[in-house]
Write an enzyme that holds these catalytic residues in place. Structure first.
Site, PDB file in Angstrom:
ATOM      1  N   TYR A 195       1.380  -8.918  19.539  1.00  0.00           N
ATOM      2  CA  TYR A 195       1.419  -7.533  19.042  1.00  0.00           C
ATOM      3  C   TYR A 195       2.590  -6.797  19.696  1.00  0.00           C
ATOM      4  CZ  TYR A 195      -0.585  -3.206  17.187  1.00  0.00           C
ATOM      5  OH  TYR A 195      -0.780  -2.041  16.487  1.00  0.00           O
ATOM      6  N   ASN A 207      -6.819   2.236   9.027  1.00  0.00           N
ATOM      7  CA  ASN A 207      -6.268   1.948   7.703  1.00  0.00           C
ATOM      8  C   ASN A 207      -6.204   3.166   6.776  1.00  0.00           C
ATOM      9  OD1 ASN A 207      -5.617  -0.680   8.356  1.00  0.00           O
ATOM     10  ND2 ASN A 207      -7.673  -1.414   7.922  1.00  0.00           N
ATOM     11  N   ASN A 240      -4.466  -5.616  -2.021  1.00  0.00           N
ATOM     12  CA  ASN A 240      -5.909  -5.788  -1.807  1.00  0.00           C
ATOM     13  C   ASN A 240      -6.308  -5.617  -0.346  1.00  0.00           C
ATOM     14  OD1 ASN A 240      -8.608  -6.584  -2.568  1.00  0.00           O
ATOM     15  ND2 ASN A 240      -8.196  -8.546  -1.569  1.00  0.00           N
ATOM     16  N   VAL A 264      -5.602  -1.340   3.859  1.00  0.00           N
ATOM     17  CA  VAL A 264      -4.616  -0.260   3.707  1.00  0.00           C
ATOM     18  C   VAL A 264      -4.279  -0.086   2.231  1.00  0.00           C
ATOM     19  CG1 VAL A 264      -2.288   0.525   4.260  1.00  0.00           C
ATOM     20  CG2 VAL A 264      -3.605  -0.686   5.988  1.00  0.00           C
ATOM     21  N   GLY A 312       3.275  -3.736   8.138  1.00  0.00           N
ATOM     22  CA  GLY A 312       2.539  -4.959   8.435  1.00  0.00           C
ATOM     23  C   GLY A 312       3.441  -6.163   8.253  1.00  0.00           C
ATOM     24  N   MET A 315       2.083  -9.605   7.331  1.00  0.00           N
ATOM     25  CA  MET A 315       1.066 -10.632   7.093  1.00  0.00           C
ATOM     26  C   MET A 315       1.661 -12.034   6.917  1.00  0.00           C
ATOM     27  SD  MET A 315      -1.804  -9.122   7.516  1.00  0.00           S
ATOM     28  CE  MET A 315      -2.750 -10.597   7.291  1.00  0.00           C
ATOM     29  N   TRP A 330       4.067   3.095  12.571  1.00  0.00           N
ATOM     30  CA  TRP A 330       3.034   2.593  13.484  1.00  0.00           C
ATOM     31  C   TRP A 330       2.068   3.751  13.687  1.00  0.00           C
ATOM     32  CZ3 TRP A 330       3.335   1.692  19.439  1.00  0.00           C
ATOM     33  CH2 TRP A 330       2.262   0.896  19.840  1.00  0.00           C
TER      34      TRP A 330
HETATM   35  N1  LIG Z   1       1.687  -0.286  11.440  1.00  0.00           N
HETATM   36  C1  LIG Z   1       0.470   0.213  11.489  1.00  0.00           C
HETATM   37  O1  LIG Z   1       0.213   1.264  12.083  1.00  0.00           O
HETATM   38  C2  LIG Z   1      -0.627  -0.524  10.790  1.00  0.00           C
HETATM   39  C3  LIG Z   1      -1.820   0.116  10.478  1.00  0.00           C
HETATM   40  C4  LIG Z   1      -2.780  -0.592   9.757  1.00  0.00           C
HETATM   41  C5  LIG Z   1      -2.557  -1.930   9.414  1.00  0.00           C
HETATM   42  N2  LIG Z   1      -1.401  -2.514   9.798  1.00  0.00           N
HETATM   43  C6  LIG Z   1      -1.082  -3.907   9.444  1.00  0.00           C
HETATM   44  O2  LIG Z   1      -1.249  -4.038   8.054  1.00  0.00           O
HETATM   45  C7  LIG Z   1      -1.632  -5.357   7.756  1.00  0.00           C
HETATM   46  C8  LIG Z   1      -2.872  -5.321   6.876  1.00  0.00           C
HETATM   47  O3  LIG Z   1      -3.966  -4.790   7.634  1.00  0.00           O
HETATM   48  P1  LIG Z   1      -5.395  -4.618   6.940  1.00  0.00           P
HETATM   49  O4  LIG Z   1      -6.370  -4.273   8.005  1.00  0.00           O
HETATM   50  O5  LIG Z   1      -5.258  -3.760   5.744  1.00  0.00           O
HETATM   51  O6  LIG Z   1      -5.620  -6.142   6.508  1.00  0.00           O
HETATM   52  P2  LIG Z   1      -6.746  -6.855   5.662  1.00  0.00           P
HETATM   53  O7  LIG Z   1      -7.673  -5.874   5.014  1.00  0.00           O
HETATM   54  O8  LIG Z   1      -7.309  -7.924   6.541  1.00  0.00           O
HETATM   55  O9  LIG Z   1      -5.903  -7.532   4.495  1.00  0.00           O
HETATM   56  C9  LIG Z   1      -4.905  -8.465   4.733  1.00  0.00           C
HETATM   57  C10 LIG Z   1      -4.103  -8.593   3.454  1.00  0.00           C
HETATM   58  O10 LIG Z   1      -2.999  -9.436   3.687  1.00  0.00           O
HETATM   59  C11 LIG Z   1      -2.895 -10.378   2.652  1.00  0.00           C
HETATM   60  N3  LIG Z   1      -2.314 -11.591   3.230  1.00  0.00           N
HETATM   61  C12 LIG Z   1      -2.843 -12.359   4.209  1.00  0.00           C
HETATM   62  N4  LIG Z   1      -1.995 -13.367   4.517  1.00  0.00           N
HETATM   63  C13 LIG Z   1      -0.923 -13.222   3.712  1.00  0.00           C
HETATM   64  C14 LIG Z   1       0.279 -13.952   3.535  1.00  0.00           C
HETATM   65  N5  LIG Z   1       0.546 -15.036   4.264  1.00  0.00           N
HETATM   66  N6  LIG Z   1       1.148 -13.524   2.597  1.00  0.00           N
HETATM   67  C15 LIG Z   1       0.888 -12.427   1.849  1.00  0.00           C
HETATM   68  N7  LIG Z   1      -0.239 -11.690   1.968  1.00  0.00           N
HETATM   69  C16 LIG Z   1      -1.133 -12.090   2.891  1.00  0.00           C
HETATM   70  C17 LIG Z   1      -4.300 -10.572   2.142  1.00  0.00           C
HETATM   71  O11 LIG Z   1      -4.226 -11.021   0.811  1.00  0.00           O
HETATM   72  P3  LIG Z   1      -5.548 -11.380  -0.066  1.00  0.00           P
HETATM   73  O12 LIG Z   1      -6.097 -10.054  -0.483  1.00  0.00           O
HETATM   74  O13 LIG Z   1      -5.012 -12.163  -1.185  1.00  0.00           O
HETATM   75  O14 LIG Z   1      -6.462 -12.150   0.838  1.00  0.00           O
HETATM   76  C18 LIG Z   1      -4.868  -9.173   2.273  1.00  0.00           C
HETATM   77  O15 LIG Z   1      -4.596  -8.401   1.137  1.00  0.00           O
HETATM   78  C19 LIG Z   1      -1.791  -6.069   9.091  1.00  0.00           C
HETATM   79  O16 LIG Z   1      -0.565  -6.731   9.382  1.00  0.00           O
HETATM   80  C20 LIG Z   1      -2.016  -4.926  10.053  1.00  0.00           C
HETATM   81  O17 LIG Z   1      -1.663  -5.254  11.370  1.00  0.00           O
HETATM   82  C21 LIG Z   1      -0.431  -1.842  10.467  1.00  0.00           C
END
Ligand SMILES: NC(=O)c1ccc[n+]([C@@H]2O[C@H](COP(=O)([O-])OP(=O)(O)OC[C@H]3O[C@@H](n4cnc5c(N)ncnc54)[C@H](OP(=O)(O)O)[C@@H]3O)[C@@H](O)[C@H]2O)c1
Length: 323
Positions: free
Chosen positions: A60, A130, A156, A159, A240, A242, A265
């Protein structure tokens, strides 16, 4: 142990960075006495977010001191308070990184947001990160006009779903890229205007919509597709990673299209925004009606099930740890 006045709590802790299943341990820890201005919460639910796993892996953006209790958000009920602002029975979410994967959390009253009555604690546990990220993405960079378009990948994700819901409330239209066709109907029902597979064909099909903002949760080629979709001068916001692949930016997209590549962030916003703004936005989000799907609730002791569930293909919703 008296749950209203505990001296011992249980928490998941890691003493070294590594694979979460290998380095996490459920431990008994002494609860320190409450200091003036502090509040003790009995935790009701805490999500397992991708960022939690990155934190434990040591990948992280920041590294916590070790040993450390993970958990960047969660909801709890007040069981002890030395602050006039909180009474036993109040429910609150924790706005600072204090380690929510535990039976109890202690924090300064200023680091909590008291929930309005009647809010589901499971949904509230997912409020800090989120929904607030989706709100800042939509409103923190040249607010899009009503009727105009924005684009996002991983639509999906939690966020992404919040972006769809909040954009609808703001009158902004959304182009949503996903990697699985079976999600189309569900996201359209949620209020998405366009859902497309995250492939080059989507750029040709939708670039005339000229979105002014694009939210990148994935990186690599998917991030490049969003750059190609954007209108000239548009804002491309990465929040993000991912796919764990870096952004590759063709020179022409900066020279001739003058794109702005930015990042977000949410932790920085939470730490730096005036308290009135924090209260206003979290109050609004708590009452917004956003509902994030829940894949499963897992007892703290069964944390390895929760971590395996997070990586399982086809998971649809958050995994939360409960006492
Ligand atoms: N910068 C910030 O302040 C901040 C705040 C919130 C979240 N985030 C980041 O945002 C991201 C998503 O968080 P979340 O909690 O919303 O996640 P989440 O609900 O767990 O969802 C993850 C998403 O990523 C997709 N995914 C997983 N692996 C992938 C890959 N290899 N290639 C393309 N898509 C992929 C999944 O697709 P499927 O739907 O097809 O399974 C799903 O839609 C994370 O990296 C998190 O750290 C950052």
């Amino acid at each position: 142990m008296n749950p209203e006045n505990p001296s011992i709590m249980q928490a998941l802790r890691f003493h070294q960075f590594g694979k979460p299943i290998e380095v996490l341990r459920l431990e008994d820890l002494a609860l320190p006495p409450l200091k003036e201005g502090e509040v003790r919460l009995k935790m009701l639910a805490a999500p397992v977010n991708p960022a939690d796993l990155n934190l434990i892996e040591g990948t992280y953006g920041v590294k916590p001191p070790l040993p450390s209790v993970p958990g960047i958000e969660g909801c709890g009920e007040v069981v002890g308070s030395r602050s006039p602002d909180f009474q036993p029975g109040d429910r609150a979410i924790i706005l600072r990184r204090v380690g929510t994967w535990a039976t109890h959390v202690q924090a300064g009253a200023g680091h909590l947001f008291k929930l309005p009555p009647g809010i589901d604690p499971i949904q509230a546990a997912m409020l800090k990160v989120n929904p607030a990220t989706a709100w800042r993405l939509l409103t923190g960079f040249n607010m899009p006009e009503k009727g105009s378009w924005i684009a996002q990948n991983a639509a999906n994700s939690a966020v992404g779903r919040c972006v769809i819901g909040l954009a609808k409330q703001l009158g902004v239209r959304t182009i949503n890229l996903v990697r699985r066709q079976e999600l189309f109907a569900e996201l359209l029902a949620l209020g998405a205007d366009v859902v497309a597979l995250d492939e080059d064909a989507a750029v040709e099909a939708h670039k005339e919509k000229a979105p002014s903002l694009a939210f990148n949760c994935v990186g690599g080629e998917s991030a490049l597709r969003l750059m190609n979709l954007l209108a000239p001068g548009g804002n491309h916001i990465t929040f993000g990673a991912m796919a764990r692949r870096p952004l590759t930016v063709p020179n022409g997209l900066l020279i001739f299209k003058n794109l702005n590549l930015r990042g977000l962030w949410i932790t920085k916003w939470i730490e730096s925004a005036p308290r009135e703004e924090i209260d206003e936005i979290y109050g609004r989000l708590a009452r917004s009606g956003l509902k994030m799907p829940v894949d499963r609730l897992v007892p703290l002791a069964d944390y390895s099930e929760a971590i395996k569930a997070l990586a399982a293909p086809g998971r649809n919703g958050k995994v939360l740890l409960v006492p």
